[in-house]
Design an enzyme around this catalytic site. Structure first.
Site, PDB file in Angstrom:
ATOM      1  N   THR A  11       0.640  -1.259  -0.152  1.00 52.11           N
ATOM      2  CA  THR A  11       0.014   0.031   0.043  1.00 52.11           C
ATOM      3  C   THR A  11       0.647   1.327  -0.020  1.00 52.11           C
ATOM      4  OG1 THR A  11      -2.006  -1.111   1.169  1.00 52.11           O
ATOM      5  CG2 THR A  11      -1.636   1.325   1.405  1.00 52.11           C
ATOM      6  N   SER A  29      -7.093  -1.196  -6.573  1.00 49.79           N
ATOM      7  CA  SER A  29      -6.866  -1.417  -5.087  1.00 49.79           C
ATOM      8  C   SER A  29      -5.287  -1.692  -5.066  1.00 49.79           C
ATOM      9  CB  SER A  29      -7.354  -2.678  -4.453  1.00 49.79           C
ATOM     10  OG  SER A  29      -6.882  -3.146  -3.393  1.00 49.79           O
ATOM     11  N   THR A  30      -4.449  -1.328  -4.188  1.00 49.56           N
ATOM     12  CA  THR A  30      -3.129  -2.176  -3.960  1.00 49.56           C
ATOM     13  C   THR A  30      -3.000  -3.385  -4.383  1.00 49.56           C
ATOM     14  OG1 THR A  30      -2.580  -0.293  -2.292  1.00 49.56           O
ATOM     15  CG2 THR A  30      -1.208  -2.271  -2.279  1.00 49.56           C
ATOM     16  N   ASN A  31      -4.024  -4.158  -3.883  1.00 54.45           N
ATOM     17  CA  ASN A  31      -3.975  -5.416  -4.191  1.00 54.45           C
ATOM     18  C   ASN A  31      -4.163  -5.985  -5.769  1.00 54.45           C
ATOM     19  OD1 ASN A  31      -4.356  -5.344  -1.521  1.00 54.45           O
ATOM     20  ND2 ASN A  31      -6.340  -6.140  -1.036  1.00 54.45           N
ATOM     21  N   THR A  74      34.566 -39.422 -12.495  1.00 58.96           N
ATOM     22  CA  THR A  74      33.450 -39.618 -11.839  1.00 58.96           C
ATOM     23  C   THR A  74      34.065 -39.696 -10.236  1.00 58.96           C
ATOM     24  OG1 THR A  74      33.511 -41.895 -11.985  1.00 58.96           O
ATOM     25  CG2 THR A  74      32.147 -40.761 -13.425  1.00 58.96           C
ATOM     26  N   SER A 117      46.913 -13.188  -3.201  1.00 53.46           N
ATOM     27  CA  SER A 117      47.138 -13.361  -1.849  1.00 53.46           C
ATOM     28  C   SER A 117      47.873 -12.209  -1.242  1.00 53.46           C
ATOM     29  CB  SER A 117      48.153 -14.610  -1.626  1.00 53.46           C
ATOM     30  OG  SER A 117      48.676 -14.705  -0.374  1.00 53.46           O
ATOM     31  N   SER A 118      47.809 -11.823   0.008  1.00 55.55           N
ATOM     32  CA  SER A 118      48.484 -10.545   0.489  1.00 55.55           C
ATOM     33  C   SER A 118      49.630 -11.263   1.100  1.00 55.55           C
ATOM     34  CB  SER A 118      47.568  -9.807   1.680  1.00 55.55           C
ATOM     35  OG  SER A 118      47.488 -11.024   2.504  1.00 55.55           O
ATOM     36  N   LYS A 131      50.759 -15.967  -6.375  1.00 56.83           N
ATOM     37  CA  LYS A 131      49.481 -16.791  -6.111  1.00 56.83           C
ATOM     38  C   LYS A 131      48.230 -16.005  -6.974  1.00 56.83           C
ATOM     39  CE  LYS A 131      46.954 -19.574  -2.857  1.00 56.83           C
ATOM     40  NZ  LYS A 131      45.613 -19.151  -3.209  1.00 56.83           N
TER      41      LYS A 131
END
Length: 470
Positions: free
Chosen positions: A102, A141-143, A188, A319-320, A325
């Site tokens: 609404t 209507s909002t509905n 698999t 990587s830090s 990497k």
């Protein structure tokens, strides 16, 4: 507080001061105060959809004789401006809100009414000229408005997703062709199985994406069915016969998109499993994307101690602390998007189930979740194509080396020497390192010509009845 900068508006709850220049009104302001939930206002496409519906309603009410041409023209002009992108900052209600939408509907009614008042020479807030409820919301209507607006927004948001899915399919098919001549070991349960071609892996990815795209399209079909004309619960109270019969065709004309009126307006208002179906299709797509990205990460693992059958484009330092990497960041982010879509699907399911009697009050969070899923999937696919799939390269020598050192070809021998004998040979080959071919010939189990035919890797990578189409 400087009252000169505000206008006073009243509703059934009481009075409030609204900024004098605001196009929104008292009900929008109350909603903003009540629902500080996400910090995000309703989606741009939902705003546009509301304006398209309000325009369609005004045109239909005018055609039925219930609304004057003067007011209709002003409302239509205001709606066109919103459709073009104006006044969106005047939609101030939170995306997640109580009241079954609404607040969003009234936000649209107030903005359109006040802009129409201006166009007719009046001052904002003078609702004797154009009223948010009596005129902009006439026959509605909002509905029926809010769920229909959500559906229009979903249709708009799905279009760019389909475009990116088509691009992804083509990108995967290009790699299927590029890698068709590269033999590798199929697996698999993460264990060596039988040979295949690297291109077949990417062809399988493409096939799954095409299937999910079709599944999504089927789920979207029901989104084109609107409960417009239902008014409050489906009884079409306050709606005249002309409007009821013509509103959806007018919407189709305004939107340039075919919409249908639901057969049962009570059902269309109270039952919203169409969103569950759509969310399920989005979840299925997310599963496919994440599984594919899992495979890409495995196939590119290493590079020295993993499979290293393919190379993913290096997009950033991984990587830090570990120099050199590089991580598979694009597949990782796609999987994270998939997990978000899974969560949104749960939200949609619970919200759809939680509706009571003639209305479901939880469509705001349903739309919020669906909009987020669609947009995140679209964006994830864009980066997957542009920053990953298109730049993948293969390592043919590595694929061949893994294949030659496996015993996967033993499966091809079973129709000729039996499962037990083939298993013995595979076990011995693993233990001694002697190739399967050599063991078969040493034991005289098959002649060389037949053995070469049976163990031809290309011979065993495709069903004989299957015609290659890449």
């Amino acid at each position: 507080m400087d009252n000169l900068a505000f206008r006073e508006e009243a509703d059934s709850i009481g009075n409030l001061l609204v900024p004098v220049e605001a196009y929104y009104g008292i009900q929008s302001l109350r909603a903003k105060q009540n629902f500080n939930i996400t910090g995000k206002t309703i989606h741009k496409e939902l705003i546009i959809a509301l304006a398209k519906l309000k325009k369609s309603c005004a045109l239909t009410n005018n055609a039925s004789g219930r609304m004057s041409s003067e007011i209709t023209d002003a409302i239509v002009k205001a709606c066109d401006e919103i459709i073009e992108g104006k006044w969106h900052n005047e939609f101030i209600v939170d995306a997640i809100q109580g009241g079954a939408g609404t607040s969003a509907n009234m936000n649209a009614n107030e903005v359109i009414a006040n802009r129409a008042i201006e166009l007719l020479g009046g001052k904002k807030g003078d609702y004797k000229i154009v009223h948010p409820n009596d005129h902009v919301n006439m026959s509605q209507s909002t509905n029926d408005i809010y769920p229909s607006a959500g559906k229009l927004a979903l249709v708009s948001l799905l279009k760019p997703l389909y475009k990116e899915l088509d691009r992804l399919y083509q990108s995967l098919m290009n790699k299927a062709k590029e890698f068709d001549g590269i033999l590798k070991m199929g697996r698999t349960q993460l264990q060596d199985a039988v040979p295949m071609r690297l291109g077949q892996s990417f062809h399988a990815f493409a096939t799954a994406i095409k299937r999910d795209t079709l599944n999504l399209g089927r789920a979207e079909e029901d989104i084109h069915n609107l409960n417009m004309g239902a008014s409050a619960i489906g009884s079409a109270i306050t709606v005249d016969g002309y409007y009821l019969d013509n509103i959806v065709s007018t919407i189709s004309e305004v939107c340039g998109e075919k919409y249908e009126q639901v057969d049962d307006l009570f059902d269309g208002t109270s039952n919203i499993e169409v969103y569950v179906k759509l969310s399920g299709a989005l979840k299925t797509l997310a599963v496919t994307l994440s599984k594919m990205c899992n495979d890409l990460r495995l196939m590119s693992s290493g590079p020295k101690t993993g499979l290293n059958e393919i190379n993913l484009p290096a997009r950033q330092n991984g990587s830090s602390i570990m120099p050199g990497k590089v991580n598979p960041v694009i597949p990782e982010v796609v999987s994270q998007v998939a997990y978000k879509v899974f969560g949104n699907d749960v939200t949609v399911n619970f919200s759809a189930e939680a509706g009571q009697l003639e209305l479901n009050a939880f469509e705001p969070v349903i739309f919020y979740s669906l909009f987020e899923s669609i947009e995140c999937l679209k964006n994830a696919i864009i980066t997957l194509i542009d920053n990953c799939i298109d730049g993948i390269t293969a390592n043919p020598n590595r694929c061949n080396d893994l294949l030659e050192h496996s015993v996967g070809m033993a499966t091809a021998l079973t129709p000729f020497i039996g499962y037990i004998e083939a298993a013995k040979l595979a076990k011995e080959a693993l233990k001694t390192g002697v190739p399967l071919r050599q063991l078969v010939l040493e034991r005289g189990l098959m002649d060389k010509e037949k053995l070469e035919e049976v163990m031809s890797p290309f011979e065993v990578t495709e069903p004989h009845h299957f015609k290659k189409n890449i």
